[in-house]
Design an enzyme around this catalytic site. Sequence first.
Site, short mmCIF file in Angstrom:
data_model
loop_
_atom_site.label_atom_id
_atom_site.label_comp_id
_atom_site.label_asym_id
_atom_site.label_seq_id
_atom_site.Cartn_x
_atom_site.Cartn_y
_atom_site.Cartn_z
N HIS A 1 0.83 -1.21 0.00
CA HIS A 1 0.00 0.00 0.00
C HIS A 1 0.86 1.26 0.00
CE1 HIS A 1 -3.26 -2.73 1.27
NE2 HIS A 1 -2.34 -3.24 2.07
N SER B 1 14.75 20.32 -17.25
CA SER B 1 13.57 21.15 -17.51
C SER B 1 14.02 22.40 -18.25
CB SER B 1 12.93 21.53 -16.17
OG SER B 1 12.18 22.72 -16.31
N LYS C 1 16.11 20.67 -12.18
CA LYS C 1 15.39 19.42 -12.42
C LYS C 1 16.21 18.39 -13.19
CE LYS C 1 11.47 18.59 -11.84
NZ LYS C 1 10.25 19.11 -12.48
N GLU D 1 9.51 7.08 -17.22
CA GLU D 1 8.12 7.52 -17.43
C GLU D 1 7.62 7.04 -18.78
OE1 GLU D 1 8.12 11.51 -14.62
OE2 GLU D 1 8.62 11.71 -16.73
#
Length: 467
Positions: free
Chosen positions: A156, A277, A283, A290
């Site tokens: 979880h 970024s 970043k 992804e």
Amino acid sequence: MALWGGRFAGDASAMFKQVNDSLPFDYVMATEDIIGSIAWSKGLVRAGVLSVQEQTELEHSLCELKDAVEAGEINFAASQEEDIHSFVEAYLTDKLGDLGRKLHTGRSRNDQVATDFRLWCKRHLAGLKLDLVNLLEALLRCASRHEQAILPGYTHLQRAQPVHFAHWCLAYVEMLKRDISRIEDCVKRLNQSPLGCGALAGTTFAVDRTALASELGFDGPCLNSLDAVSDRDFVLELLFTASTGMMHLSRMSEDLIFYNSGEAGFLQLSDAVTSGSSLMPQKKNPDALELMRGKCGRVFGHLQGLLVTMKGLPLAYNKDMQEDKEGAIDAVNQYHICLCIGVEVLDGLTLNQEATRKAAQQGYANATELADYLVGKGIPFRTAHDIAGQAVVKAIHKGVALEDLEITELTQLHASIEDDVYPWLALEAVISKRDQLGGTSHKMVTQALYLEHENLDKLKASLSNDQ
Ligand code: ARG
């Protein structure tokens, strides 16, 4: 020129050609179409349709075309032919005149495309198996590089119990082994030859379908002509195999994205598989991971798309079935890219072992041990679970770990808790006690790594038989 000239007076419209032509994507089966055509020409010799001399000439031209295709010398985009089958036939007719026009005797594009696409799927399944073996090997490398590393295991997404990082790697090894065996399974079922089934009812020429099948590396011929030309189960199985494999890659990506997050701070990814970024200079984004997660959508979509295409089709061939290719070609391509990038991600990642260890020590991941300790003192597990829960509440209030509670505080909860409880709660003890088969103890993980290396050697040896 279209293959069906005689029956037609007018030309196909430009719009019809757009919807109907498959050469823009089925040219990828050029090699398979040529190999299938060579086998067919030999069948026609057996059937007494071609002389040995004619077959030799046909084979020679087909080999020339194959070499040109493989050298990238053919500009398929410039051709007006409808599909790869008409393209190859047109090439032969152009080269050999009437001899080229003999090759299609007794054959239909229906058995031809079914044969070509089975061969294409088989070739690409072998490639994907190799990719999977490479990723499996990268997981073993990653596990060996971090043999001692411990991180929190989650359920979880709550810290649950500590595990070795190598144990995490080995979990994905199990998934990849199943993916590999799914590929092998898929090949077993697709390995039958539709060639010689004609348009739908079989061929009148004595081509010897069994000989044709073994010539093309199939286990044998398909047994029913109607089924042979209309079956696309092999494409569906390939798509299901790719979908399940992509789902595993996606879950692995999701774990790594989380471990890489600022919040977890468990690992760094290499510059090679991340991007920055355009606005925020600080970043470093896990794009490769992804995309491995994101590309699942289209691969699952291709499986769903073909299932829907196939569901209402009457026997035997229908042009709807031409829709089997683009999705499968894309799925194979995306899955291949993701498996390869997975290797780069794993080889380039650096685990922050202090952070993972610290996190494994937090979050009361040793509460089960306290309960197990009490079970050892003769207390029923359910009661022990309750007492351990109370100890957790006490520790939370005090803002400390379980093992930092004083013995007096623990004894208040149950008289049978004594000083010997502390070694039970230590991280190393928590891990090393899980030493049954499949557990995360160092002994078990080392043994599993050893066995998986042995298994890898066997897998690598099997790769040479697939080619
Ligand atoms: N391009 C077609 C396909 O991919 C080949 C078979 C065409 N057969 C036919 N009867 N029109 O399915």
